[in-house]
Write a protein that holds these residues in place. Structure first.
Motif, short mmCIF file in Angstrom:
data_model
loop_
_atom_site.label_atom_id
_atom_site.label_comp_id
_atom_site.label_asym_id
_atom_site.label_seq_id
_atom_site.Cartn_x
_atom_site.Cartn_y
_atom_site.Cartn_z
N SER A 87 0.90 -1.36 0.01
CA SER A 87 0.00 -0.09 0.07
C SER A 87 0.93 1.31 -0.08
O SER A 87 2.11 1.19 0.30
CB SER A 87 -0.81 -0.09 1.35
N VAL A 145 -3.33 3.16 -3.18
CA VAL A 145 -4.77 3.18 -2.51
C VAL A 145 -5.48 4.21 -3.33
O VAL A 145 -6.71 3.58 -3.68
CB VAL A 145 -4.51 3.65 -1.23
N LYS A 151 -8.85 2.97 -5.32
CA LYS A 151 -10.38 3.96 -5.17
C LYS A 151 -10.91 4.04 -6.67
O LYS A 151 -12.24 3.83 -6.99
CB LYS A 151 -10.06 5.18 -4.26
N MET A 184 -11.94 -2.69 1.06
CA MET A 184 -10.95 -1.65 1.54
C MET A 184 -11.37 -0.80 2.63
O MET A 184 -10.79 -0.32 3.40
CB MET A 184 -10.35 -0.82 0.44
N ASP A 185 -12.66 -0.83 2.71
CA ASP A 185 -13.26 0.22 3.84
C ASP A 185 -13.46 -0.54 5.15
O ASP A 185 -13.81 -0.21 6.10
CB ASP A 185 -14.45 0.80 3.57
N SER A 186 -12.94 -2.10 5.06
CA SER A 186 -13.19 -2.71 6.34
C SER A 186 -12.00 -2.25 7.46
O SER A 186 -11.08 -1.75 6.69
CB SER A 186 -12.88 -4.21 6.22
N PRO A 187 -12.49 -2.38 8.66
CA PRO A 187 -11.40 -1.71 9.81
C PRO A 187 -9.92 -2.76 9.54
O PRO A 187 -8.81 -1.97 9.86
CB PRO A 187 -12.00 -2.44 11.08
N SER A 239 -8.66 -3.74 6.90
CA SER A 239 -8.01 -3.01 5.86
C SER A 239 -7.47 -1.56 5.72
O SER A 239 -6.35 -1.40 5.58
CB SER A 239 -8.78 -3.28 4.20
N LYS A 240 -8.51 -0.90 6.42
CA LYS A 240 -7.76 0.41 6.68
C LYS A 240 -6.61 0.53 7.70
O LYS A 240 -5.79 1.16 7.60
CB LYS A 240 -9.11 1.09 7.56
N GLU A 241 -6.53 -0.58 8.48
CA GLU A 241 -5.40 -0.47 9.27
C GLU A 241 -3.80 -0.53 8.74
O GLU A 241 -3.01 -0.14 8.88
CB GLU A 241 -5.28 -1.66 10.45
N TYR A 263 -3.96 2.56 5.55
CA TYR A 263 -3.69 3.91 6.03
C TYR A 263 -2.73 3.96 7.24
O TYR A 263 -3.25 4.11 8.31
CB TYR A 263 -4.96 4.56 6.32
#
Length: 327
Positions: free
Chosen positions: A252, A257, A261, A309-312, A314-316, A319
């Motif tokens: 990432s 990222v 999107k 990609m918006d799951s917790p 994945s976000k960890e 980002y």
């Protein structure tokens, strides 16, 4: 008059404890390169470890230094040798070449400067611990996703990264293994070209491949951040981004990222570099303080798609908290 034995023992214990508490540790963390966002995440993890250790009352200093480019073997070897000469407490190293860094690591270990290897392996086991992604598995995840996107048939390209980079070589091997065993109807148009160490060289290599195979190719795999970005740029350049040619990348970063999107990337195989940098420093400190450590630690790998990609979880990974540790 002699002091009671228990007083002598108490004094000795106090002195030893005080010396241990006062001991200073200098940890050198040496990445493959210092340009790409992946290495900034490694740095953030190392800083996180330093802060936690300092909060425990330990005098720990982490020095971050590496070559600018990920293909500068000589500079990375020189950085290792300089830290050995400075007699740092230990080294956390991401070797950019699995063979070329064996000798300097052996030299460090003989000089009683212990080395923890992270991210990419060595053709040697003369180190304290190896902390990395299961890169072969990561390549397999990328191949399985690309194969499913293509419905099990079509033409694909693997653009390799660089000779001697153990982590990406394992990913490439994992990718080819799944393609050959699970997707016999998928033809590999090219798997012997190398992107080089930068986004620019990857872009050029991608352009060259697309000039040759642009009308046939339906899917592509990139084994690391600069190759992922370079291929995204090359596909945009010929009007084949947005899923016309399915692209699965690795690692990432801000641009990757954003491409996910926008729909220019259909999947990213993502590591946990913050965890890697953190465990590198923590494991080395455990070793320096006389604790037993594992010879190998798997930091995990995950496939991130536009759908998850918006799951917790994945976000960890996509980002990382860089500002929290690097500003």
């Amino acid at each position: 008059m002699k002091s009671p034995a228990w007083i002598c023992l108490w004094i000795a214990t106090f002195c030893i404890s005080s010396l241990a508490a006062a001991e200073k540790y200098t940890i050198a963390v040496i990445p493959k390169g210092t340009t790409h966002e992946f290495w900034k995440s490694i740095n953030a993890g190392a800083v996180k470890a330093q802060r936690e250790l300092q909060a425990q009352g330990l005098d720990v200093s982490v020095i971050w230094k590496g070559p600018l480019r990920e293909d500068d073997r000589d500079q990375q070897i020189q950085v290792v040798e300089n830290f050995i000469s400075r007699r740092v407490s230990g080294i956390v190293l991401a070797p950019l070449d699995s063979k070329a860094l064996v000798r300097p690591v052996n030299t460090a270990m003989r000089a009683k400067v212990p080395v923890v290897v992270i991210d990419s392996g060595l053709k040697s086991d003369a180190y304290v611990s190896y902390i990395a992604t299961d890169n072969f598995k990561g390549g397999q995840l990328g191949a399985e996703h690309l194969g499913k996107l293509l419905g099990g048939k079509g033409n694909v390209i693997l653009l390799r990264y660089a000779v001697g980079s153990a982590s990406t070589e394992e990913r490439e091997a994992g990718f080819l293994d799944v393609m050959k065993t699970k997707f016999p109807m998928i033809k590999i148009l090219s798997s012997d070209q190398y992107a080089g160490a930068t986004r620019e060289t990857a872009y050029q290599a991608g352009q060259n491949l697309l000039n040759r195979y642009g009308k046939e190719v339906e899917g592509m795999f990139a084994p690391c951040e600069p190759v992922t970005i370079g291929l995204t740029m090359a596909l945009r350049n010929i009007g084949k981004a947005g899923g016309q040619v399915k692209l699965v990348g690795f690692d990432s970063g801000t641009q990757s990222v954003e491409a996910l999107k926008r729909g220019d990337l259909q999947g990213l195989v993502v590591q946990h570099p913050v965890k890697m940098g953190y465990l590198g420093v923590m494991t080395l400190m455990d070793h320096l303080r006389g604790k037993q450590v594992l010879k190998q630690i798997d930091t995990g790998v995950r496939l991130v798609t536009p759908q998850n990609m918006d799951s917790p979880e994945s976000k960890e990974l996509i980002y990382p908290p860089l500002d929290q540790y690097l500003k």
